[in-house]
Design a protein around this motif. Sequence first.
Motif, PDB file in Angstrom:
ATOM      1  N   GLY A 155      23.140  -1.186   0.359  1.00 28.18           N
ATOM      2  CA  GLY A 155      22.679  -0.869  -0.988  1.00 28.18           C
ATOM      3  C   GLY A 155      21.999   0.486  -1.025  1.00 28.18           C
ATOM      4  O   GLY A 155      22.196   1.271  -1.952  1.00 28.18           O
ATOM      5  N   LEU A 156      21.216   0.771   0.007  1.00 22.21           N
ATOM      6  CA  LEU A 156      20.522   2.065   0.079  1.00 22.21           C
ATOM      7  C   LEU A 156      21.528   3.212   0.089  1.00 22.21           C
ATOM      8  O   LEU A 156      21.364   4.203  -0.621  1.00 22.21           O
ATOM      9  CB  LEU A 156      19.685   2.131   1.345  1.00 22.21           C
ATOM     10  CG  LEU A 156      18.250   1.657   1.254  1.00 22.21           C
ATOM     11  CD1 LEU A 156      17.557   1.877   2.571  1.00 22.21           C
ATOM     12  CD2 LEU A 156      17.528   2.415   0.161  1.00 22.21           C
ATOM     13  N   ILE A 157      22.557   3.052   0.901  1.00 28.34           N
ATOM     14  CA  ILE A 157      23.576   4.096   0.948  1.00 28.34           C
ATOM     15  C   ILE A 157      24.156   4.312  -0.435  1.00 28.34           C
ATOM     16  O   ILE A 157      24.323   5.441  -0.912  1.00 28.34           O
ATOM     17  CB  ILE A 157      24.688   3.720   1.956  1.00 28.34           C
ATOM     18  CG1 ILE A 157      24.127   3.736   3.365  1.00 28.34           C
ATOM     19  CG2 ILE A 157      25.866   4.659   1.828  1.00 28.34           C
ATOM     20  CD1 ILE A 157      25.118   3.303   4.410  1.00 28.34           C
ATOM     21  N   GLY A 158      24.429   3.192  -1.113  1.00 29.24           N
ATOM     22  CA  GLY A 158      24.998   3.304  -2.447  1.00 29.24           C
ATOM     23  C   GLY A 158      24.074   4.054  -3.387  1.00 29.24           C
ATOM     24  O   GLY A 158      24.506   4.957  -4.108  1.00 29.24           O
ATOM     25  N   VAL A 159      22.789   3.687  -3.358  1.00 26.74           N
ATOM     26  CA  VAL A 159      21.862   4.316  -4.300  1.00 26.74           C
ATOM     27  C   VAL A 159      21.709   5.798  -3.999  1.00 26.74           C
ATOM     28  O   VAL A 159      21.648   6.639  -4.893  1.00 26.74           O
ATOM     29  CB  VAL A 159      20.484   3.616  -4.253  1.00 26.74           C
ATOM     30  CG1 VAL A 159      19.494   4.351  -5.122  1.00 26.74           C
ATOM     31  CG2 VAL A 159      20.618   2.202  -4.735  1.00 26.74           C
ATOM     32  N   THR A 160      21.656   6.146  -2.712  1.00 28.52           N
ATOM     33  CA  THR A 160      21.381   7.546  -2.379  1.00 28.52           C
ATOM     34  C   THR A 160      22.625   8.415  -2.507  1.00 28.52           C
ATOM     35  O   THR A 160      22.522   9.590  -2.831  1.00 28.52           O
ATOM     36  CB  THR A 160      20.834   7.663  -0.951  1.00 28.52           C
ATOM     37  OG1 THR A 160      21.687   6.940  -0.076  1.00 28.52           O
ATOM     38  CG2 THR A 160      19.438   7.110  -0.870  1.00 28.52           C
ATOM     39  N   CYS A 161      23.804   7.864  -2.261  1.00 27.86           N
ATOM     40  CA  CYS A 161      24.973   8.718  -2.168  1.00 27.86           C
ATOM     41  C   CYS A 161      25.846   8.722  -3.411  1.00 27.86           C
ATOM     42  O   CYS A 161      26.700   9.595  -3.546  1.00 27.86           O
ATOM     43  CB  CYS A 161      25.834   8.322  -0.968  1.00 27.86           C
ATOM     44  SG  CYS A 161      24.961   8.589   0.564  1.00 27.86           S
TER      45      CYS A 161
END
Lengths: 189, 667, 169, 418
Positions: free
Chosen positions: C28-34
């Motif tokens: 999820g973090l990757i999704g939010v940041t990228c």
Amino acid sequence: MATQVLYILFGGMALGAALLAVTRKNPVASAIWLVVMFFGLAATYVVMEAFFVGAIQILVYAGAIMVLFLFVIMLLDLRQQMLEGKPTTRLRFFGVLAALLFLVVGVVALGDAKDRGLLHRAVTPLPREADIVAANPDATSLVDLPLDGTAGAIADEMFTRWVLPFEVASVILLGAILGAVILTKRRLT
Amino acid sequence: MADLLLPLASAGHAAEVVTEGFKAWAPWLVLFIPLGVAFLVAAMPPLRKRGNAAAALAIAGVATGFILTTVLYFLPLLGGHGATYEAVVDWIVVGDVVIQFGSRLDSLALIMTMVVTGIGTAIFVYALGYMHGDPAMGRFYGKFSLFVFSMLGIVISPNFFQTFVFWELVGVSSYLLIGYYWKKHSAGEAAKKAFLTNRVGDFGFLLGILMVWTAVGEATGTLSFDFEVIRHAVFEEGYGASFFGSSWLAGLGAILVFCGCMGKSAQFPLHVWLPDAMEGPTPVSALMHAATMVAAGIYMMIRCFFVLQGSSWAPTVVAWLGGITAFIAATMAITQRDIKKVLAYSTLSQLGYMTMALGAGAYTAAMFHLTTHACFKALLFLCAGSVIHGCHHEQDMTHMGGLKSLMPSTYRTWMIGTVSLTAILPIAGWWSKDEILGSYVGNASIAGGPLLLILGLAVAGMTAFYMFRATHMTFSGSYRGHHPAHESPKVMTGPLWALAIASLFVGFIGIPDNTFGTAHTNIFEHLLHDWHVGESAHLHVWLAALSTVIAIGGALLARAIYAKSEGKDPLPAKLGGIWTLCNELWYVDRFYLWLVRTVQQGIANVCWWFERNVIIQGAINGLSQGTRASGEALRRAQSGRLGAYVTSFVVGAVIVLLVVLVQLQLR
Amino acid sequence: MTAAASFLAVTVPIEWSIFLGLALFAVGLIGVTCRRNILLMLLSVEIMLNAVNVLFVAFSRVHHDLAGQVFVFFAMTIAAAEVAVGLAIVIAVYRLRQSTDVDDAQDLHDVDHGPLPRIVLEGEDQHHHDHDHHDDHEHGHAGDGHGDEAHGHDAEGHAAAVSGEDHHG
Amino acid sequence: MTTAWSMVHVLAGIFSRPEHGGSTLGWVIGRVLLVLLVAHVVLIVGALMVWSERRVSAWMQDRIGPNRVGPEGLLQPLADLGKFMFKEDVIPRHVDRWIYVLAPAISLLPAMVTFAVIPFMGEVQQAGDWTWHQSWQIADLDIGVLYILSMAGISVYGITLGGWASNSKYSLLGGVRASAQMISYELSLGLAIVPVLLMTGSLGLGDIVRWQGEHGWFLFFQPLAFFIFLVSAYAETNRLPFDMPESETELVAGYHTEYSSMKFALFFLAEYTHMTVGSALVVTLFCGGWTLFGLEALGPWMGLLSFALKTFFFLFLFIWVRWTIPRFRYDQLMALGWSWFIPLALLNILLTAAALATGIPALLYVMPVGLLAAALVVVGIVYRREKTAVRPLAADPTSALWSGNRPAGGGATGEVGS
């Protein structure tokens, strides 16, 4: 044995679907993969014998939230948005790095906790119906029996111990409804 | 100390306690009828505008109170022993601390209530004549009733908390009454002065209450404001010793409580407000400075005498403060030309006597003097009012004279009051004052006791002197006023005579037991059955003779100087600097003025400079400039890119996690 | 215990669930940041919320305390509320910008607003009064600028306009 | 029927749950067989519905209908199947291929799996000293109703995704309409069931049916809930009068405009399966499921028969309504759902809860009937008014959602577009 296999199967499915969801270019594909993830998680919940949570996972997430997402994607007709501008490489690099770091830190902490013997317990199975019947000789009907993880047990908990949070949640929902209506009004006068 | 405490501890609790039924709740009626009257007058404009209706209501209210109290008091006495009426409700409940509201009418409170309502009734009736024609008479009676309500609240209070609340109410209503002629600048100023001076005393009082409260909690384990609990703590729980282990603190607590008395009863050095308070209408002066407000301080000290007894050195301080007050007030009274001012300083002086009695532990004597003084001082004030009324609001004695024949009723009652105040056998004042002086004979508990006794005797002489000076200046010789004087109407002389009779005879209830060799002539001590503490009053024949001689001497001296002076005062020329000192009130007021104008203003100037240059220029503008500068520096970070924000947030969170993990590993 | 029961009753170690939660959260973090599409960012936030829910359920089962499962319910409620409001914002932003790319909405980036007012004491020299007045004037202009923003479509152009005004000041 | 029953009975006896004396393997195999059986029955019923719809509509319109293939045309579905199979499977180039292919399957699946919790017959079960009525169903979930609602919730995906993947404006509009419509009516569907749950005290469908066997059908206790549920079920299955997503006159064929061959057949089958499931649910929740006023005691086959007959009646009702009531306008559809059904359902819940809390049983009988009557009168009045007043679509606030960036209000308010 079967439990573990099922858990790995559905957990892996959820994880893979989540990865696919965040990497697809097509927003609709992302949404669909996310639905797959929700199903995978619902299945892991069922494997963990949290039936109620599993059911509302599908009901709320797959049945309502994601439909809303799809609805908005279609409403805005984001087909053209599929070719989204790439974020700066630096930003993307830091983002992935931070996420991976988080995972590494988490796994290290998990290992640390395990070394300290903090994780000696495992997700234990519910007592079977026959065991419950045996343990409650005075009960006259199955309905009277205490069953963990069922809708009735959770309702008991929710409407006694957590009734105030429950009401607060309803107020939050009301606020969200009003907010959504006001935000999507074409002109505020 | 302990041997002194023993007889004190045995006082009280002899009476039957009534806590239920109408009798128990009747005090509430006495208390709340005046409040109801005040409320009605405030809330109903027709009532306020028709002064007579309001007056009738107020008089009926206070008279009802008097009758009710009298019945309550004497009913059980017929049965042989007194009764205490108690009706309290829980008022404020915070955790373990329960503060009650209500009434506890023991003999002390009953006597005080009778004094307040009885003399109040007389003054209320008198005011009907005095205030005749005043367009705001309704308002006057409303405030009057409110004042009586506040005073009664103190009298029946079972605990310090309620006492303090009504204490403040007395302050407020006295402010309203002193400033009754609010269009007059000096009246407004006097009201303010009274209020502010009282605030100083009240502040100390509040601190004292809280100190006592915590100390009682320390000693008994329960935090309570209740007088009975405090009494119990002092006499049975070793409160004095356990006052945080310091007798010094115990004394400080007592003195701080006494500060309240100092304010309300106008003891040195907070006496300055009382003479100025003469700006109010004369009935107000009579009520406030004879029976109620100034008596409240003394009454409160008698009510909580155990606080004073809990300390070894505080009584000495109290006694000396009383002595000083009595003395300097008497000297000031000698120099006054305003008839009401003379009485005002005389009141101060008499209150000084009572305080001396408090210091000596002669609480019964203090209460006795309070009672008799209430009678004759009210009488004197009312007489003065009658004179002022008769001379068309002239207060300066040099413009009076020869009123003996013009106002015969007033003259006769005034003489009764004067003789009583001057303490000439066998009229009221003599018995009570002699009892106070007698308490100093052979009393070793007060440092400098003999000196105080001599001071008291001197004050007795001066009292005679200034009272007869006032008498001769007012009534002897020929009339020097500008308007023809006339006798006051019956509605005013009636109360005068009632009070005069009371002044004549009230002294006989306190004839010391040893006077005629037979027991139980001291009815007052019997009346105060559950509050009479210490040794019984004792008649010292030599002291009685000496004080009488001194008083008569003072009176004769005044007669020699003033009988033929026709309003001219020869004393200033003869006494010179001493006269100036006394006339300038020992420079106390000037000192206070200097304190405020120079010292306080200087401190304020420093604070003002500090605020302007450091706080506003430095802190506030500096903060804003600093915020601004840092914002300027940091605004480059606001790229507006959500992704960048989220990423930096995540990176920060991961760093925090890492730090926590490393710390855990290191431990 | 019967065969079927034992067949099903083998336990799942708690660390599996913790790992699953961690991994989902990281994804999820990757999704939010990228991702730059605001809808996909919202989707990724949902993944993170679900990661937490997994832990809730797992610990609830381990400790036999239903509070965890009740909290999953609450988390879902909040998620629903969040999505309703979030999507409403997305629609509102889309109407304004014709885009769902978060980088197209940068109105909050740095803008110079000129000097701030300061407390001026009585009796201070006239110069400060003058200055203060000037400040007010400038703020009036800034306010007009914000009014324009409501009608404007181009955030960059607006920012340029405001800073241009500052140069005048 | 009897033969079929005895087969089921034998199977059931052999493959009963391990706790009740069966073997584990037998139980697992039995469950699998049961799943297959139910799935086939449902599909066959769905296919038969195609035939019966054509026959019934013909009968209603005084025609004959298909009667050539097999006796009374009963084999017509088979013939149709053959036709679909051999038609050219066109996949247009502009479509979103993966989703386009998946969508028909996705639309059929939720309807099929819903049958897992529907009890179709009952029998007496024993375990030790215990004796109780057991509902026969694939899985007696204690969260059965939630499961059904979940499946109803995700059944929208097939249509929505199909519409989106087709990449044509009619399809897209159909899909968007479908999602909005189904989300809306899911609410009234769920709320309508709540009084039933309140009175039963259980989410399990088996319990609900047993409760009705003991106390009486919910149709009589909760006629308003029944009415709302029935109408909402029509909306959920996209049947007339609520077939907005595929309304021929507006959207050609809505979401399945671009579909052909077996993919279209799957959509078609999905609709009929949904009808079947909907009917079975109405029967289970409101019409006593397999119970029939005590007659089910004659034997489990009686329960099965009763269940089947009731379900067929409601399937017939579906067809009857389709050929009787004209299509609603989209704004009417939304207004009915949001302004009438949801408030009414909430009111119904409140009243039922009040009746249960106060313990006045009479309320439970009198109140719902009065509510239903009142609701019907109000709806009748509203539609009389709606019929006479034709509103322009632009005045409808929801129309903004369909018209992209067209300003709402048209300028009637004097607002000048910025």
